[in-house]
Write an enzyme that holds these catalytic residues in place. Structure first.
Site, PDB file in Angstrom:
ATOM      1  N   ASN A 132      -4.149  -3.413   7.939  1.00  0.00           N
ATOM      2  CA  ASN A 132      -3.270  -4.559   8.213  1.00  0.00           C
ATOM      3  C   ASN A 132      -2.180  -4.237   9.241  1.00  0.00           C
ATOM      4  OD1 ASN A 132      -1.707  -2.989   6.565  1.00  0.00           O
ATOM      5  ND2 ASN A 132      -1.457  -4.503   4.937  1.00  0.00           N
ATOM      6  N   LYS A 143       0.436   1.168  12.061  1.00  0.00           N
ATOM      7  CA  LYS A 143      -0.509   2.039  11.368  1.00  0.00           C
ATOM      8  C   LYS A 143      -1.602   2.516  12.333  1.00  0.00           C
ATOM      9  CE  LYS A 143       0.356  -0.246   6.918  1.00  0.00           C
ATOM     10  NZ  LYS A 143      -0.283  -0.870   5.728  1.00  0.00           N
ATOM     11  N   HIS A 190       3.392  -1.588   8.859  1.00  0.00           N
ATOM     12  CA  HIS A 190       4.190  -1.453   7.630  1.00  0.00           C
ATOM     13  C   HIS A 190       5.623  -1.850   7.936  1.00  0.00           C
ATOM     14  CE1 HIS A 190       6.122   0.269   4.103  1.00  0.00           C
ATOM     15  NE2 HIS A 190       7.060   0.684   4.939  1.00  0.00           N
ATOM     16  N   TYR A 231       4.058   6.305  -0.055  1.00  0.00           N
ATOM     17  CA  TYR A 231       3.367   5.298  -0.864  1.00  0.00           C
ATOM     18  C   TYR A 231       3.373   5.646  -2.359  1.00  0.00           C
ATOM     19  CZ  TYR A 231       1.572   2.739   3.227  1.00  0.00           C
ATOM     20  OH  TYR A 231       1.454   1.970   4.358  1.00  0.00           O
ATOM     21  N   GLU A 275      12.888   5.038   3.438  1.00  0.00           N
ATOM     22  CA  GLU A 275      11.827   5.290   4.420  1.00  0.00           C
ATOM     23  C   GLU A 275      12.403   5.821   5.740  1.00  0.00           C
ATOM     24  OE1 GLU A 275       9.810   1.496   4.322  1.00  0.00           O
ATOM     25  OE2 GLU A 275       8.991   1.914   2.328  1.00  0.00           O
TER      26      GLU A 275
HETATM   27  P1  IDP Z   1       2.956  -4.287   2.170  1.00  0.00           P
HETATM   28  O1  IDP Z   1       2.426  -3.340   3.216  1.00  0.00           O
HETATM   29  O2  IDP Z   1       2.682  -5.731   2.525  1.00  0.00           O
HETATM   30  O3  IDP Z   1       4.406  -4.025   1.802  1.00  0.00           O
HETATM   31  P2  IDP Z   1       2.220  -3.011  -0.359  1.00  0.00           P
HETATM   32  O4  IDP Z   1       1.937  -3.764  -1.623  1.00  0.00           O
HETATM   33  O5  IDP Z   1       3.457  -2.190  -0.305  1.00  0.00           O
HETATM   34  O6  IDP Z   1       2.110  -4.041   0.839  1.00  0.00           O
HETATM   35  O7  IDP Z   1       0.954  -2.059  -0.112  1.00  0.00           O
HETATM   36  C1  IDP Z   1       1.012  -1.006   0.793  1.00  0.00           C
HETATM   37  C2  IDP Z   1      -0.269  -0.959   1.577  1.00  0.00           C
HETATM   38  O8  IDP Z   1      -1.340  -0.614   0.682  1.00  0.00           O
HETATM   39  C3  IDP Z   1      -0.702  -2.300   2.177  1.00  0.00           C
HETATM   40  O9  IDP Z   1      -0.087  -2.558   3.406  1.00  0.00           O
HETATM   41  C4  IDP Z   1      -2.196  -2.114   2.314  1.00  0.00           C
HETATM   42  O10 IDP Z   1      -2.492  -1.336   3.480  1.00  0.00           O
HETATM   43  C5  IDP Z   1      -2.532  -1.277   1.098  1.00  0.00           C
HETATM   44  N1  IDP Z   1      -2.964  -2.118  -0.014  1.00  0.00           N
HETATM   45  C6  IDP Z   1      -2.191  -2.820  -0.874  1.00  0.00           C
HETATM   46  N2  IDP Z   1      -2.941  -3.462  -1.784  1.00  0.00           N
HETATM   47  C7  IDP Z   1      -4.221  -3.134  -1.504  1.00  0.00           C
HETATM   48  C8  IDP Z   1      -5.471  -3.477  -2.111  1.00  0.00           C
HETATM   49  O11 IDP Z   1      -5.538  -4.220  -3.092  1.00  0.00           O
HETATM   50  N3  IDP Z   1      -6.580  -2.949  -1.523  1.00  0.00           N
HETATM   51  C9  IDP Z   1      -6.529  -2.128  -0.434  1.00  0.00           C
HETATM   52  N4  IDP Z   1      -5.371  -1.783   0.148  1.00  0.00           N
HETATM   53  C10 IDP Z   1      -4.233  -2.282  -0.376  1.00  0.00           C
END
Ligand code: IDP
Length: 149
Positions: free
Chosen positions: A113, A9, A116, A49, A127
């Site tokens: 984080n 990212k 992805h 997303y 994807e």
């Molecule tokens: P993942 O990346 O671990 O698969 P997902 O649930 O698919 O997680 O969420 C996609 C992305 O959305 C996450 O990597 C994170 O950057 C963001 N995200 C998910 N939940 C939250 C939240 O509660 N607050 C802020 N960002 C979130």
């Protein structure tokens, strides 16, 4: 052979983590079959997303992921979808990811984080097709393949 879509990212690109992350997957024994540095359009971000559309963090997520270049990749190998999720840290929140994993070692907050990774074979197919043309996926053998199967 199983394929997955991984994407460093904008925070990972800005923090100079591309080389380290590529190295981890190479050293694990996975094969890079496509990669590109690219800036995601708002349309692509919203499509990628789509499952989060309507959630409170959706707009911030779209702004963040389009805020600078990402490094998109396709990796191939035995069980690469589940194993790359483990290597990423298993958890979305870096605070919960084990030390020794990518998010555990380099991430600090949920909304930055680093990486992805597809979470199922259906999302991997979807994807990969969203980010790459079929012709961009390389098919090649390495002599080391026999040591990894
Ligand atoms: P993942 O990346 O671990 O698969 P997902 O649930 O698919 O997680 O969420 C996609 C992305 O959305 C996450 O990597 C994170 O950057 C963001 N995200 C998910 N939940 C939250 C939240 O509660 N607050 C802020 N960002 C979130």
């Amino acid at each position: 052979m199983e394929k997955t879509f991984l994407m460093i990212k904008p925070d990972g690109v800005q923090r100079n983590l591309i080389g380290m992350i590529v190295s981890r997957f190479e050293q694990k024994g996975y094969k890079l079959i496509a990669s590109k540095l690219m800036t995601i359009t708002e349309h692509l971000a919203k499509t990628h997303y789509a499952e989060h559309d309507g959630k409170p963090f959706f707009n911030d997520l779209v702004s963040f992921i389009t805020s600078g270049p990402v490094f998109a990749m396709v990796w191939e190998g035995e069980n690469v979808i589940d194993m790359s999720r483990k290597m990423m840290g298993g958890k979305t929140n870096p605070q919960e990811a084990e030390i020794g994993t990518i998010r555990g070692d380099y991430g600090v907050v949920m909304h930055r984080n680093i990486i992805h990774g597809s979470d199922s074979s259906e999302s991997a197919d979807r994807e990969i097709n969203l980010f790459f043309d079929h012709a961009e996926l390389q098919q090649y053998n390495k002599n080391i393949d026999n040591w990894l199967s």
